[in-house]
Design an enzyme around this catalytic site. Structure first.
Site, PDB file in Angstrom:
ATOM      1  N   GLY A  58       0.788  -1.212   0.000  1.00 30.56           N
ATOM      2  CA  GLY A  58       0.000   0.000   0.000  1.00 30.56           C
ATOM      3  C   GLY A  58       0.822   1.264   0.000  1.00 30.56           C
ATOM      4  N   HIS A 221       0.106   4.958   7.895  1.00 32.18           N
ATOM      5  CA  HIS A 221      -1.065   4.083   7.979  1.00 32.18           C
ATOM      6  C   HIS A 221      -2.318   4.875   8.324  1.00 32.18           C
ATOM      7  CE1 HIS A 221       2.398   1.427   9.272  1.00 32.18           C
ATOM      8  NE2 HIS A 221       2.010   0.923   8.115  1.00 32.18           N
ATOM      9  N   SER A 407       0.745  -6.948  14.175  1.00 33.13           N
ATOM     10  CA  SER A 407       1.540  -7.013  15.394  1.00 33.13           C
ATOM     11  C   SER A 407       1.090  -8.149  16.298  1.00 33.13           C
ATOM     12  CB  SER A 407       1.448  -5.691  16.159  1.00 33.13           C
ATOM     13  OG  SER A 407       1.931  -4.623  15.385  1.00 33.13           O
ATOM     14  N   THR A 455      -1.189  -2.637  26.746  1.00 36.62           N
ATOM     15  CA  THR A 455      -1.109  -3.566  25.619  1.00 36.62           C
ATOM     16  C   THR A 455      -1.595  -4.943  26.072  1.00 36.62           C
ATOM     17  OG1 THR A 455       1.131  -4.385  26.092  1.00 36.62           O
ATOM     18  CG2 THR A 455       0.946  -2.345  24.785  1.00 36.62           C
ATOM     19  N   PRO A 518      -7.968  -3.744  23.275  1.00 36.54           N
ATOM     20  CA  PRO A 518      -8.571  -4.939  22.667  1.00 36.54           C
ATOM     21  C   PRO A 518      -7.674  -6.169  22.736  1.00 36.54           C
ATOM     22  CG  PRO A 518      -7.894  -3.367  20.978  1.00 36.54           C
ATOM     23  CD  PRO A 518      -7.779  -2.668  22.295  1.00 36.54           C
TER      24      PRO A 518
END
Length: 539
Positions: A58, A221, A407, A455, A518
């Site tokens: 991209g 991004h 990741s 995280t 998340p």
């Protein structure tokens, strides 16, 4: 509304684009079975250092457009905005090593997924005796206060491709190239500006800008910049950018003074992307093209005119070492039950995890975990999983590294790869506690996150502290595991009030992050699923 893109499919667009680029360039080859492009004259580079780079697709022409003499030896491409798979990175390293090169330099942009995946591939290659060094490029000059994660890697990486490639072509050794390139990275600076949002194929725009606004310091991004300013003339915008980049009070400024010699790169962030052009080119090469003498029509050969092969066989992999800690058949059935429950749990959480992730990035955490769950389900259909715990974790690691992406895939892969090592000799409760410790150490080494950084590590770390009790004689497995799951769930919920200090979320204002991380939520859910299966079978 989903953005319009000239693609055949969302899932295949990166492969199609890379195939199109190789089809139009006889100096390139594809590595069979991998999203890897290499120089066609690879066998002529014996005794010379190989330079490999890569990252998410991209960003064309980065990275494959810079393969060639005096620049890159090869490139490993990921899906759009997604880190490439560890297996493909390792395959590229092996391919150039087996061609007789004198070591490999990996040029990596400073993003968590790229550091993790390239770092893990580097460690595996070095374990096989291949000399590999890695330079992480961080050239973003947007932020006045540096984050723990450091400066993001932007288009200055292309200059590093050029410098490293020129030194390798001149015959310089791996250690000296690494030293010189590292010095160059410290003198670079890049600043992006955007007039509109970017959009991943198959998705909505990642953010919205008013008609009279521009975003200063945008990431590649679509991550947030430093501020939004009113639309202005080109001269005014350029002056704004240069003033910001050279302001000495800016912690990420470029150290330029009067009389300095500089290299200026003007990089295009928008327009009709090369990703789409590559896909169109690939389709055109495969079709019959009627002859024409029009001067503007590209005279691209429809067949190879050099006689060179357009692909290279994948490198051989080291043989698998037998493991003497295999468990019985009943244990194997229990593993299947555990994996099936984990997969069902993650699939059920897909939309919830995506919603949590939208506050910090591109909202694909649930999609990523669902991709992993479906990959495991397909794998289980092929036959029973390995009976050995070490081999089971290693297989799962390989599967997630190849299929999960991003990741999260790299972090899970690192965790499982490291956790498998203590289980090769013993499989008792102390060994499983040691496996958790090893996995956590590996995640922190390459991910740069620590407990409290908001995280997925927060949930795993909390569980790991409880599992230390397994090292004591007579420890009750389920009792300890129950405490570990509750601690992981509490830690996941606690991330709601934490400041993000690692990963993509660290670039977002803490005031905007009012939901739990998340990744931590997913980890807690996985641990809960494992516990419930073990409780139901009364282990």
């Amino acid at each position: 509304m989903t953005s319009k893109k000239l693609v055949n499919s969302v899932t295949g667009c990166a492969d199609d684009a890379l195939a199109g680029l190789v089809a139009c360039n006889p100096n390139l080859q594809l590595l069979q079975g991998h999203r890897v492009a290499l120089r066609s004259d690879l066998d002529s580079l014996k005794g010379q250092v190989a330079v490999l780079s890569g990252g998410g697709s991209g960003h064309e022409p980065a990275h494959a457009g810079f393969i060639g003499k005096g620049m890159l030896t090869g490139v490993i491409a990921g899906a759009v905005f997604t880190s490439p798979a560890v297996g493909s990175i390792l395959a590229a390293i092996r391919a150039v090593a087996q061609a007789g090169t004198a070591g490999t330099l990996l040029i990596v942009k400073n993003y968590t997924g790229d550091r993790l995946n390239f770092g893990l591939a580097r460690e595996q290659a070095r374990a096989e005796g291949i000399p590999v060094e890695m330079v992480v490029v961080g050239d973003d000059s947007a932020f006045t206060v540096l984050k723990k994660t450091g400066r993001r890697g932007l288009c200055g990486t292309v200059l590093i491709h050029k410098v490293a490639g020129a030194l390798a072509e001149a015959g310089m050794g791996l250690e000296e190239i690494t030293k010189r390139v590292s010095l160059v990275t410290k003198a670079m600076g890049t600043l992006g500006v955007s007039l509109s949002s970017c959009s991943v194929p198959g998705s909505k725009p990642t953010f919205e800008l008013s008609a009279d606004e521009i975003e200063l310091g945008l990431g590649i991004h679509g991550e947030a910049g430093v501020r939004r300013v009113k639309m202005a003339t080109a001269d005014e915008i350029v002056k704004l950018m240069l003033d910001h980049m050279t302001n000495a009070s800016n912690a990420s400024h470029v150290p330029v003074c009067l009389g300095s010699s500089v290299v200026l790169v003007v990089n295009n962030l928008g327009g009709l992307s090369f990703l789409e052009l590559g896909i169109i080119a690939n389709a055109a090469v495969r079709c019959l093209d009627a002859e024409t003498t029009a001067s503007a029509w590209p005279k691209v050969a429809k067949v190879s005119v050099t006689g060179q092969k357009r692909s290279r066989a994948a490198p051989t992999e080291p043989p698998e070492v037998p493991d003497a800690t295999a468990a019985g058949g009943s244990a194997s059935k229990q593993v299947v039950l555990v994996l099936e429950r984990v997969c069902a749990t993650l699939l059920g959480l897909e939309e919830h995890l995506n919603a949590l992730d939208r506050a910090a990035g591109d909202g694909d955490c649930g999609t990523t975990h669902s991709r992993a769950a479906r990959a495991i389900q397909e794998w289980l259909k092929e036959g029973p999983p390995p009976a050995s715990p070490a081999q089971l974790l290693s297989k799962l690691s390989f599967l997630l590294l190849e299929k999960m992406g991003g990741s999260s895939g790299a972090l899970y892969g690192l965790f499982l790869t490291a956790a498998a090592q203590p289980l090769k000799a013993k499989t008792g409760l102390p060994a499983w506690s040691a496996a958790m410790d090893a996995g956590l150490d590996a995640m922190q080494k390459y991910g740069k996150a620590a407990p409290g950084d908001r995280t997925m590590l927060d949930a795993l770390w909390a569980a790991g502290q409880e599992l230390q009790a397994w090292k004591s004689p007579g420890a009750d497995m389920l009792q300890v595991l129950t405490k570990a799951v509750k601690s992981a769930e509490a830690a996941a919920e606690a991330t709601r009030n934490m400041e993000a200090r690692a990963g993509r979320a660290s670039y977002i204002s803490s005031a905007q992050l009012d939901q739990p991380d998340p990744g931590a939520v997913a980890v807690a859910a996985v641990l809960r699923a494992i516990l419930e299966v073990l409780q139901s079978s009364n282990v």
